[in-house]
Design an enzyme around this catalytic site. Structure first.
Site, PDB file in Angstrom:
ATOM      1  CD  GLU A  81       0.463   5.763  -4.059  1.00  0.00           C
ATOM      2  OE1 GLU A  81       0.340   7.001  -4.041  1.00  0.00           O
ATOM      3  OE2 GLU A  81      -0.470   4.993  -4.362  1.00  0.00           O
ATOM      4  CB  CYS A 144      -0.886   1.313   1.879  1.00  0.00           C
ATOM      5  SG  CYS A 144      -1.239  -0.381   1.370  1.00  0.00           S
ATOM      6  CG  HIS A 168      -1.174   1.454  -3.525  1.00  0.00           C
ATOM      7  ND1 HIS A 168      -1.111   2.712  -2.986  1.00  0.00           N
ATOM      8  CD2 HIS A 168      -1.584   0.627  -2.525  1.00  0.00           C
ATOM      9  CE1 HIS A 168      -1.464   2.664  -1.709  1.00  0.00           C
ATOM     10  NE2 HIS A 168      -1.754   1.405  -1.406  1.00  0.00           N
TER      11      HIS A 168
END
Length: 211
Positions: A81, A144, A168
């Protein structure tokens, strides 16, 4: 000895396990070259409370690197991410029954933060080991992303020396037995992948933006 903090979440949405905690807990006390020690911390899948637990863990362990892990059901690859957005829009309630919609993580924070992990070097290192991974530009709008933004907000305002980011992970094979055509990845592969993330994060400089 330098410390690396790895976080994972408790199970949510009816699941009995959460990939992120299975991987994080497996790496608890793992050492790299007798110079780096890993500590794992489980976070509640609860808005606000997860940020309190995260900050307590950072204060306690004073890590050089924080790597947050989350579960992304349906993904076939690790999602590295890049962007934490200051936005919450929960499709389902968290584990405390809260379901905030169209709201902010930090009322006076910027719209987004970038991870300061060396994501491109990490991606290259993973691909050299034939581990499926890709750069992701959205961590979603659930717990998250909320925790990822909270981490980067802490780094920006209190812990400038820390490298931090969010990854993730796909489901584990046992989680998809009753989910036909849903991708998964073996626990051993995921553990190896996060070890590569740790090593690369310690050895490489954060990505530099080209202006």
């Amino acid at each position: 000895m330098a410390k690396v903090l790895i976080t994972g979440f408790e199970p949510f949405a009816g699941e009995s396990v959460n990939t992120s905690w299975q991987v994080a807990s497996a790496l608890h006390h793992w050492q790299l070259d007798d110079e780096v020690s890993v500590v794992a911390q489980q976070l509640p899948c609860v808005f606000k409370q997860c940020l309190l637990s995260l900050e307590q863990a950072i204060n306690q362990h004073k890590p050089a690197v924080v790597i947050m892990l989350g579960q992304a059901g349906g993904c076939a690859q690790l999602q590295l991410e890049k962007i934490a957005s200051n936005y919450i829009d929960a499709d389902i309630a968290d584990n405390a029954g809260q379901q905030p919609r169209n709201s902010l993580t930090a009322s006076h924070g910027p719209a987004a933060y970038f991870s300061n992990l060396p994501l491109h070097a990490t991606l290259n290192a993973l691909q050299l080991q034939h581990i499926p991974a890709q750069l992701s530009l959205s961590a979603g709008s659930y717990v998250c992303n909320h925790s990822f933004y909270g981490l980067m907000h802490l780094i920006k305002n209190q812990y400038a020396s820390i490298k931090g980011g969010f990854i993730h992970l796909p489901y584990l094979p046992e989680q998809v037995i009753d989910k036909p055509n849903t991708p998964s990845m073996a626990l051993a592969t995921l553990i190896s992948a996060v070890q590569i993330v740790i090593e690369t994060s310690l050895q490489q400089r954060p990505d530099q933006l080209v202006v």
